[in-house]
Design an enzyme around this catalytic site. Structure first.
Site, PDB file in Angstrom:
ATOM      1  N   HIS A  37      -9.360   1.275   4.729  1.00 57.27           N
ATOM      2  CA  HIS A  37      -8.098   1.432   5.459  1.00 57.27           C
ATOM      3  C   HIS A  37      -8.321   2.360   6.661  1.00 57.27           C
ATOM      4  O   HIS A  37      -9.112   3.297   6.587  1.00 57.27           O
ATOM      5  CB  HIS A  37      -7.026   1.998   4.529  1.00 57.27           C
ATOM      6  CG  HIS A  37      -5.666   1.971   5.143  1.00 57.27           C
ATOM      7  ND1 HIS A  37      -5.233   2.937   6.019  1.00 57.27           N
ATOM      8  CD2 HIS A  37      -4.659   1.065   5.045  1.00 57.27           C
ATOM      9  CE1 HIS A  37      -4.004   2.624   6.424  1.00 57.27           C
ATOM     10  NE2 HIS A  37      -3.638   1.490   5.849  1.00 57.27           N
ATOM     11  N   GLY A  52       2.713   2.217  10.681  1.00 54.38           N
ATOM     12  CA  GLY A  52       3.676   3.296  10.505  1.00 54.38           C
ATOM     13  C   GLY A  52       4.405   3.682  11.776  1.00 54.38           C
ATOM     14  O   GLY A  52       5.101   4.690  11.825  1.00 54.38           O
ATOM     15  N   ASN A  92       0.874  -1.168   0.000  1.00 48.70           N
ATOM     16  CA  ASN A  92       0.000   0.000   0.000  1.00 48.70           C
ATOM     17  C   ASN A  92       0.916   1.224   0.000  1.00 48.70           C
ATOM     18  O   ASN A  92       1.516   1.542   1.011  1.00 48.70           O
ATOM     19  CB  ASN A  92      -0.878  -0.029   1.262  1.00 48.70           C
ATOM     20  CG  ASN A  92      -1.682   1.241   1.440  1.00 48.70           C
ATOM     21  OD1 ASN A  92      -1.777   2.063   0.526  1.00 48.70           O
ATOM     22  ND2 ASN A  92      -2.270   1.407   2.616  1.00 48.70           N
ATOM     23  N   SER A 103       3.532  -2.193  10.241  1.00 49.75           N
ATOM     24  CA  SER A 103       4.987  -2.302  10.436  1.00 49.75           C
ATOM     25  C   SER A 103       5.555  -3.667  10.062  1.00 49.75           C
ATOM     26  O   SER A 103       6.472  -4.162  10.722  1.00 49.75           O
ATOM     27  CB  SER A 103       5.360  -1.920  11.878  1.00 49.75           C
ATOM     28  OG  SER A 103       5.019  -0.569  12.125  1.00 49.75           O
ATOM     29  N   GLU A 120      -6.693   4.736   7.763  1.00 48.78           N
ATOM     30  CA  GLU A 120      -6.482   6.167   7.490  1.00 48.78           C
ATOM     31  C   GLU A 120      -7.723   6.776   6.837  1.00 48.78           C
ATOM     32  O   GLU A 120      -8.047   7.944   7.058  1.00 48.78           O
ATOM     33  CB  GLU A 120      -5.220   6.356   6.630  1.00 48.78           C
ATOM     34  CG  GLU A 120      -3.965   6.140   7.473  1.00 48.78           C
ATOM     35  CD  GLU A 120      -2.795   5.527   6.729  1.00 48.78           C
ATOM     36  OE1 GLU A 120      -2.753   5.572   5.492  1.00 48.78           O
ATOM     37  OE2 GLU A 120      -1.897   4.983   7.416  1.00 48.78           O
ATOM     38  N   GLU A 177      -5.285  -4.809  10.567  1.00 52.18           N
ATOM     39  CA  GLU A 177      -4.236  -3.819  10.786  1.00 52.18           C
ATOM     40  C   GLU A 177      -4.508  -3.060  12.081  1.00 52.18           C
ATOM     41  O   GLU A 177      -5.293  -2.106  12.089  1.00 52.18           O
ATOM     42  CB  GLU A 177      -4.206  -2.822   9.625  1.00 52.18           C
ATOM     43  CG  GLU A 177      -3.940  -3.456   8.283  1.00 52.18           C
ATOM     44  CD  GLU A 177      -3.336  -2.463   7.306  1.00 52.18           C
ATOM     45  OE1 GLU A 177      -2.271  -2.754   6.771  1.00 52.18           O
ATOM     46  OE2 GLU A 177      -3.931  -1.387   7.105  1.00 52.18           O
TER      47      GLU A 177
HETATM   48  P1  PGA Z   1       2.998   0.247   7.601  1.00 50.99           P
HETATM   49  O1  PGA Z   1       1.529   0.480   7.002  1.00 50.99           O
HETATM   50  O2  PGA Z   1       3.523  -1.033   7.016  1.00 50.99           O
HETATM   51  O3  PGA Z   1       3.774   1.448   7.180  1.00 50.99           O
HETATM   52  O4  PGA Z   1       2.843   0.153   9.093  1.00 50.99           O
HETATM   53  C1  PGA Z   1       0.645  -0.592   6.824  1.00 50.99           C
HETATM   54  C2  PGA Z   1      -0.658  -0.097   6.235  1.00 50.99           C
HETATM   55  O5  PGA Z   1      -1.142   0.966   6.630  1.00 50.99           O
HETATM   56  O6  PGA Z   1      -1.247  -0.768   5.357  1.00 50.99           O
END
Ligand code: PGA
Length: 247
Positions: free
Chosen positions: A91, A169, A5, A209, A93, A163
């Site tokens: 997602h 992140g 992603n 992560s 976000e 997630e």
């Molecule tokens: P990340 O993001 O691997 O940077 O933690 C994962 C995601 O949001 O799909």
């Protein structure tokens, strides 16, 4: 499934370099599916860079209507037209910053499946919810709210991504036990929606992560069937290593 992603990252030159950098690993990956999710503006560039490499193209979002007066939105038909086979839906976000709800997740899944896009549906709890022991209740609500009413055929075109928001992140990966526990619970919940046999066949990805140094342990868990990768998917060496995980 190892899915990258890219979020709101990459220029066209970077996208091409990135895809060229993972093509070798993708070609060697016989028993796994590789997916990349560039931003809308780079889907066509990415498609061209992919060429005949076994890499599927995902969008990060879609609108549920096929067309119309929806300024700034992109429909499933448009994604199919440009060569996408997959789309990420719900997602965290999107949920956190753009008002995504379980109801809109459900509408988007319907729209994706109607045009033959494979939906990668994200669920996950916040740190506060985990600390208050609400993880499984939150996931249960998200799964039911997003996936209710779908039949067995629909589940063949759908992947769930767990997630934990606190692991995205942040460099804080869930322990393999924490991830496996939730994955097993998700599979059970899917079983109540569509039956245990079908639930067994649904891939459940872990995201948050994922890096070259933790992917092997995660992928060794019985209910972890892949990874949705943000940061590390922007580094061709790191993502190639993730594609090449061993368990
Ligand atoms: P990340 O993001 O691997 O940077 O933690 C994962 C995601 O949001 O799909």
């Amino acid at each position: 499934m190892l899915a990258g992603n890219w979020k709101m990252h990459t220029t066209s030159a970077e996208a091409t370099t990135l895809i060229e950098g993972i093509a070798t690993a993708a070609r060697a990956a016989k028993d796994r599916e590789v997916v990349v999710g560039p931003p809308f503006t780079l889907l066509e560039t990415a498609k061209r860079a992919i060429g005949d490499a076994p890499i599927s193209l995902a969008a990060q979002h879609l609108h549920w209507e096929p067309k119309g007066a929806f300024t700034g939105e992109v429909s499933g038909e448009m994604l199919r037209d440009i060569g996408c086979s997959h789309v990420i839906i719900g997602h965290s976000e999107r949920r956190q910053f753009f008002g995504e709800t379980d109801a809109t997740v459900s509408q988007r899944i319907g729209a994706a499946l109607r045009v033959g896009l494979h939906a990668i549906v994200c669920v996950g709890e916040s740190l506060e919810q985990r600390e208050n022991n609400q993880t499984l209740a939150v996931i249960d609500t998200q799964i039911r709210g997003g996936l209710h009413g779908l039949d067995a055929a629909a589940f063949a075109s759908l992947t769930v991504a767990y997630e934990p928001v606190w692991a995205i992140g942040t460099g804080k990966v869930a322990t393999t036990e924490q991830a496996e526990d939730v994955h097993a619970a998700i599979r059970k919940q899917l079983g109540t929606l569509v039956g245990g046999d079908v639930a067994e066949t649904v891939r459940i990805l872990y995201g948050g992560s994922v890096k070259p140094d933790n992917v092997d342990a995660l992928m060794a868990q019985p209910n972890i069937d892949g990874a949705l990768v943000g940061g590390a998917s922007l580094d061709p060496k790191a993502f190639s290593r993730i594609i090449e995980f061993s368990n």
